[in-house]
Design a protein around this motif. Structure first.
Motif, mmCIF file in Angstrom:
data_model
loop_
_atom_site.group_PDB
_atom_site.id
_atom_site.type_symbol
_atom_site.label_atom_id
_atom_site.label_comp_id
_atom_site.label_asym_id
_atom_site.label_seq_id
_atom_site.Cartn_x
_atom_site.Cartn_y
_atom_site.Cartn_z
ATOM 1 N N HIS A 29 -1.936 1.766 -2.816
ATOM 2 C CA HIS A 29 -1.971 1.147 -3.777
ATOM 3 C C HIS A 29 -1.184 -0.346 -3.652
ATOM 4 O O HIS A 29 -1.218 -1.225 -4.629
ATOM 5 C CB HIS A 29 -1.325 1.759 -5.178
ATOM 6 N N GLU B 256 0.138 5.014 -11.400
ATOM 7 C CA GLU B 256 -0.430 5.993 -10.359
ATOM 8 C C GLU B 256 0.663 6.788 -9.533
ATOM 9 O O GLU B 256 1.630 6.052 -9.078
ATOM 10 C CB GLU B 256 -1.457 5.278 -9.616
ATOM 11 N N HIS C 298 3.410 -1.527 -5.661
ATOM 12 C CA HIS C 298 3.159 -0.575 -6.602
ATOM 13 C C HIS C 298 4.332 0.381 -6.848
ATOM 14 O O HIS C 298 4.522 0.474 -8.015
ATOM 15 C CB HIS C 298 2.003 0.536 -6.029
ATOM 16 N N LEU D 1 2.175 6.145 -1.474
ATOM 17 C CA LEU D 1 1.651 5.328 -2.366
ATOM 18 C C LEU D 1 1.192 3.918 -1.965
ATOM 19 O O LEU D 1 0.676 2.961 -2.345
ATOM 20 C CB LEU D 1 2.624 5.191 -3.598
#
Length: 463
Positions: free
Chosen positions: A308, A259, A312, A304
């Protein structure tokens, strides 16, 4: 002693300042002194170990860094012992530090982005898509070559070559009639692709930051780069089988990009745009825009992490994986070449550029062959330090020949050395030389295209 060592280090920096600004000061010619002859000998011995890094299993950054720093220490000692003007060392060293630092941080940011994309699975997805399409060996040969040509201007020729060499061994591990031409194809395309981009290869980056051309000036090398590459690729493709490799896609786990990977790709492109704008419009060093792009990437990595989790994407993990040995090799070899310039050896070598000797065109063509034997980074550094009087057309020619010429011998470029390591025992000096004639033909085709475009048509500059 500490003061003396600091003086020496500062001296080393002066050498790379050929394209830099500031007051011009004549350096005394000390070529035929004990320090001049000693440094020439040290450079030759050091470069032998750099070229034979596989034989002695020693990273090339070690001898490069040693000779680069030691040669300048000797020069500074000579200046102290002979009561010469130490300001010469100080002034020129400051120029060299600025030049090396600018390119050092530019490459640092570029490598960080590449490592981030590798971490997020971008190149794993690319590899999977290539090997599961059911292409023939010949189609894969062309696909990997074309991708390398257009990826290296954005990434760099070494990273591009390593990624696509991994694709080759994933497809096939034994068939030399595919692996060897395929490896050569990747090396040639990565080097040719890097030649027309100001940041596709260290040599073009050096020429760009030294002010030998604007960003758009280098783009005019695209026709010569791609046509020369396509000629070599066409000749090599005749030796590649037109069969479909046996590959069971069901046994391969389909990779997925993490992602945020697409955003990182966009940020990478915007970072390059910032570097161009910084250098061409704002008159800041190109690395300023690159460092701003790194700052944006760090901010995005924070977002991020919040969405996450910590594991991540860790930006410092990507920074830790940067090839610092390459950066240290770069510092060492440029310092060594700078020492030769400071001593006066490069002024003697620059005589070949005189029209009464070889002249710029034939000298620059010779640079390509020298790049194959020595390595294009020190060769281009030497040309920039000697700074012969040449127009834009000739500076673009030497950029082309230094970038493309390294492909003629397997260890003549970073891309070639990297692929030799990746395909150990398969892509070797001898296997490369079997097809070297195809590269030489492509090399002269590139020069022919340059001559037609630059010297006959005069099409190489906007405005």
């Amino acid at each position: 002693m500490l003061k003396l060592l600091m003086t020496l280090l500062i001296t080393s920096v002066s050498l790379f300042a050929a394209g830099g600004g500031g007051e011009h000061v004549e350096n005394p010619d000390i070529t035929m002194t004990w320090v001049g002859l000693s440094c020439l000998f040290i450079f030759a011995i050091g470069y032998y170990f750099i070229a034979a890094e596989d034989k002695y299993e020693i990273d090339k950054a070690k001898p490069a860094l040693f000779i680069g720093t030691f040669m300048f220490i000797l020069v500074a000692i000579y200046y102290v012992l002979n009561d010469l003007n130490m300001d010469l060392i100080h002034i020129q060293a400051n120029h060299l530090i600025l030049e090396i630092a600018g390119i050092f941080f530019f490459l640092f940011v570029a490598m960080t982005y590449i490592e981030s994309l590798i971490h997020m699975g971008v190149f794993d997805v690319l590899k999977y898509k290539l090997v599961t399409k059911g292409y023939t060996y010949k189609q894969l040969f062309w696909a990997t070559g074309i991708i390398a040509f257009f990826l290296s201007p954005i990434a760099d020729n070494l990273t591009t070559a390593l990624i696509l060499a991994t694709v080759l061994v994933t497809i096939e591990k034994k068939r030399l009639d595919f692996l060897v031409p395929g490896a050569i194809n990747i090396v040639v395309s990565a080097n040719a692709g890097g030649a027309w981009s100001p940041f596709g290869d260290i040599t073009t980056l050096m020429a760009w930051t030294a002010g030998k051309g604007t960003f758009t000036d280098f783009l005019f090398l695209f026709p010569a780069s791609i046509i020369g590459y396509l000629v070599t690729a066409f000749l090599l493709s005749k030796f590649v089988p037109n069969e479909v490799p046996s590959f069971d896609a069901e046994k391969e786990i389909k990779p997925e990009m993490a992602e945020g990977a697409k955003v990182v790709m966009v940020l990478g492109i915007l970072t390059i745009a910032c570097a161009v704008l910084s250098h061409q419009i704002l008159h800041l060093p190109a690395m300023w825009g690159m460092m701003f792009g790194l700052a944006v990437l760090k901010v995005y990595s924070y977002g991020l992490k919040k969405r996450h989790g910590v594991e991540h994407f860790k930006i410092f993990d990507s920074i830790a994986k940067v090839e610092y040995n390459t950066l240290l090799f770069f510092f060492g070899i440029l310092s060594a070449v700078g020492a030769l310039y400071f001593i006066g050896w490069l002024a003697l070598a620059a005589v070949v550029y005189d029209p009464s000797v070889l002249g710029p065109t034939w000298s620059n063509i010779g640079v390509g062959f020298l790049s194959a034997i020595v390595d294009n980074i020190p060769v281009m550094s030497a040309v920039l330090k000697a700074n012969p009087a040449m127009g834009l057309d000739q500076w673009m020619l030497v950029t082309l020949t230094a970038g493309v010429g390294g492909s003629m011998i397997s260890f003549g470029s970073a891309a070639g050395v990297g692929v030799m390591g990746k395909l150990h025992g398969i892509y070797t000096f001898s296997s490369h030389m079997k097809y070297a004639w195809t590269i030489v033909i492509g090399y002269f085709v590139s020069i022919g295209v340059w001559y037609l475009q630059y010297e006959v048509l005069g099409f190489y500059h906007i405005g």
